[in-house]
Each structure stands twice: as C-alpha cells, then as structure tokens.
Scaffold this motif. Structure first.
Motif, short mmCIF file in Angstrom:
data_model
loop_
_atom_site.label_atom_id
_atom_site.label_comp_id
_atom_site.label_asym_id
_atom_site.label_seq_id
_atom_site.Cartn_x
_atom_site.Cartn_y
_atom_site.Cartn_z
N UNK A 18 0.85 -1.19 0.00
CA UNK A 18 0.00 0.00 0.00
C UNK A 18 0.89 1.24 0.00
N UNK A 19 0.62 2.23 -0.86
CA UNK A 19 -0.42 2.27 -1.89
C UNK A 19 0.01 1.54 -3.15
N UNK A 20 -0.89 1.47 -4.14
CA UNK A 20 -0.59 0.77 -5.38
C UNK A 20 0.07 1.68 -6.41
N UNK A 21 0.18 2.97 -6.11
CA UNK A 21 0.85 3.91 -7.02
C UNK A 21 1.40 5.08 -6.22
N UNK A 22 2.47 5.68 -6.75
CA UNK A 22 3.08 6.85 -6.13
C UNK A 22 2.96 8.02 -7.10
N UNK A 23 2.47 9.15 -6.62
CA UNK A 23 2.32 10.33 -7.47
C UNK A 23 3.07 11.49 -6.82
N UNK A 24 4.01 12.04 -7.55
CA UNK A 24 4.80 13.19 -7.10
C UNK A 24 4.37 14.42 -7.90
N UNK A 25 4.44 15.59 -7.28
CA UNK A 25 4.12 16.84 -7.97
C UNK A 25 5.30 17.80 -7.84
N UNK A 26 5.73 18.34 -8.98
CA UNK A 26 6.89 19.24 -8.98
C UNK A 26 6.66 20.45 -8.09
N UNK A 27 5.42 20.96 -8.08
CA UNK A 27 5.14 22.20 -7.35
C UNK A 27 4.74 21.96 -5.89
N UNK A 28 4.81 20.73 -5.42
CA UNK A 28 4.42 20.41 -4.04
C UNK A 28 5.53 19.59 -3.38
N UNK A 29 6.39 20.25 -2.64
CA UNK A 29 7.54 19.59 -2.04
C UNK A 29 7.15 18.50 -1.05
N UNK A 30 5.97 18.63 -0.46
CA UNK A 30 5.53 17.63 0.53
C UNK A 30 5.30 16.26 -0.10
N UNK A 31 5.14 16.22 -1.44
CA UNK A 31 4.92 14.93 -2.11
C UNK A 31 6.22 14.29 -2.59
N UNK A 32 7.33 14.96 -2.42
CA UNK A 32 8.60 14.43 -2.93
C UNK A 32 9.13 13.26 -2.10
N UNK A 33 8.49 13.03 -0.95
CA UNK A 33 8.81 11.88 -0.10
C UNK A 33 7.55 11.05 0.06
N UNK A 34 7.62 9.77 -0.30
CA UNK A 34 6.48 8.87 -0.22
C UNK A 34 6.87 7.63 0.58
#
Length: 213
Positions: A18-34
């Motif tokens: 879990x999860x089944x996919x990882x999505x990162x966003x260039x403009x959102x630094x909080x998503x750069x770590x999964x």
C-alpha cells in the motif's frame, strides 16, 4: 508451524503493498517523499527487495530487508531529481519477496510512480527493471507527453466513506489467515487468502481515489 503456501513454489505468493501507485508533484515539495508499506499476513518471515525502472531518480532507504510474520514495514522513497524533463515519465517499482533462506522469488508486486507538474495527466512507459541500491544509480525513463485539460481541477477532500474503506481494508490485511495456528481472535475474523486478495484490490482502488482528491 503452518506449512508455506503452495504458491511459494510457483512464484505467485500474493504480495500486499500500500499504496498501489506513487504520485509526485513538482510544485508540491511535501509529495517528494512517499512511503510504501509492505504487509506480511503469513506465519513465515519474508525477505523483500525493491527494484525500479529508473533508480537514479529515486533514493530508497533500505531497499532490501525482512518482514516478520504478521507485521509490516515502511519503505521510504524520495524523488531526488525533480525537473521538467522528468514530468510525465511513468516509472515502476517492483517489490519482490522471498521465503527466508531461499533465493527463489515467492511473489512480486508492481507499483507505478509518476511525476506531474501539478495534478493532471496520464502516461505510459516501457518496463525495464534494475536493482535499486541505497545510493541510487541507473537509467532514466523515457520522456512522454502529458495531455493536460485546461480548467480541470481536483480540489475536493476525500469522503469519510472512502477513508473508512481504506482503514477497513488495511485492518483486514492484518487479520489472521485461515490455517494459521495459535489464533487468538474469533473465528469470523479469520480470513482466507482470497478474501485478503479482495481487500488488497479494493485498497488499491481506494488509494487511487484518495490520490486524485
């Protein structure tokens, strides 16, 4: 002691991630770590190994390790090469599991990963898996176009029903499996492997909904 599942011999042991996919966003630094969570609902310890189609773009803490019986481990994944040329590139992680003391793969699970400039688009890519060292190094994925539709937005918050469904699926994956010994829960809480597969499938669907909200 419970006998190993018969699927160990054919490399088709169900793997719960879990999860089944990882999505990162260039403009959102909080998503750069999964974080990927690997569950082990079995009575045997499992050794795991994480591979990726583009290891140079990611930093993975402990890409190999052991999951104790009926436990889970978190695998921290960082996107370390956020740039416009990687936006729209679909990469894949493969989690392979082995029975302790065996070199023969018991099962595997693939998790997709993509970097978006914001919160839109769909992509495709070829699969060429490579080993993922602690200090990443390897090939880049191919650059693909991103079909962005102006005016499209994803600003709604996930509903309580979706969140409860995710929690219920996670709880189901952690319940004992039919055939386990020394079970200390009511019989109706003991699930079959097929029931856990359904829970994992539903959890994947719920995850996709959560990631798009």
């Amino acid at each position: 002691m419970q006998s190993p599942p018969s699927s160990l011999s054919d490399g088709k042991l169900p793997v719960f991630v879990f999860p089944s996919s990882l999505i990162f966003y260039s403009d959102d630094q909080s998503t750069h770590k999964q974080v990927l969570t690997l569950y082990n609902p079995y009575e045997m310890a499992l050794r795991f190994k994480v591979q990726c189609t583009a290891p140079k773009k990611y930093s993975v803490i402990d890409p190999e390790g052991v999951v104790k019986p009926r436990c889970c481990v978190d695998v921290v994944i960082r996107h370390v090469d956020i740039c416009i040329k990687h936006e729209g590139v679909l990469d894949k992680f493969r989690i392979q599991v082995y029975e302790q003391g065996s070199r023969k793969m018991a099962g595997k699970k693939e998790v997709t990963s993509v970097l978006y400039p914001t919160r839109d688009s769909q992509v495709k890519s070829e699969d060429t898996f490579e080993s993922l060292p602690t200090v990443p190094g390897g090939k880049m994925g191919e650059q693909l176009s991103i079909p962005i539709r102006p005016g499209q937005s994803q600003s709604t918050s996930p509903s309580l029903v979706i969140i409860m469904a995710a929690i219920a699926c996670i709880a189901a994956l952690m319940l004992p499996t039919v055939g386990d010994k020394n079970i200390k829960v009511p019989e109706y809480l003991v699930l079959s492997v097929n029931q856990k597969l359904i829970a994992a499938y539903v959890l994947g669907l719920v995850t996709m909904v959560l990631l798009r909200t």
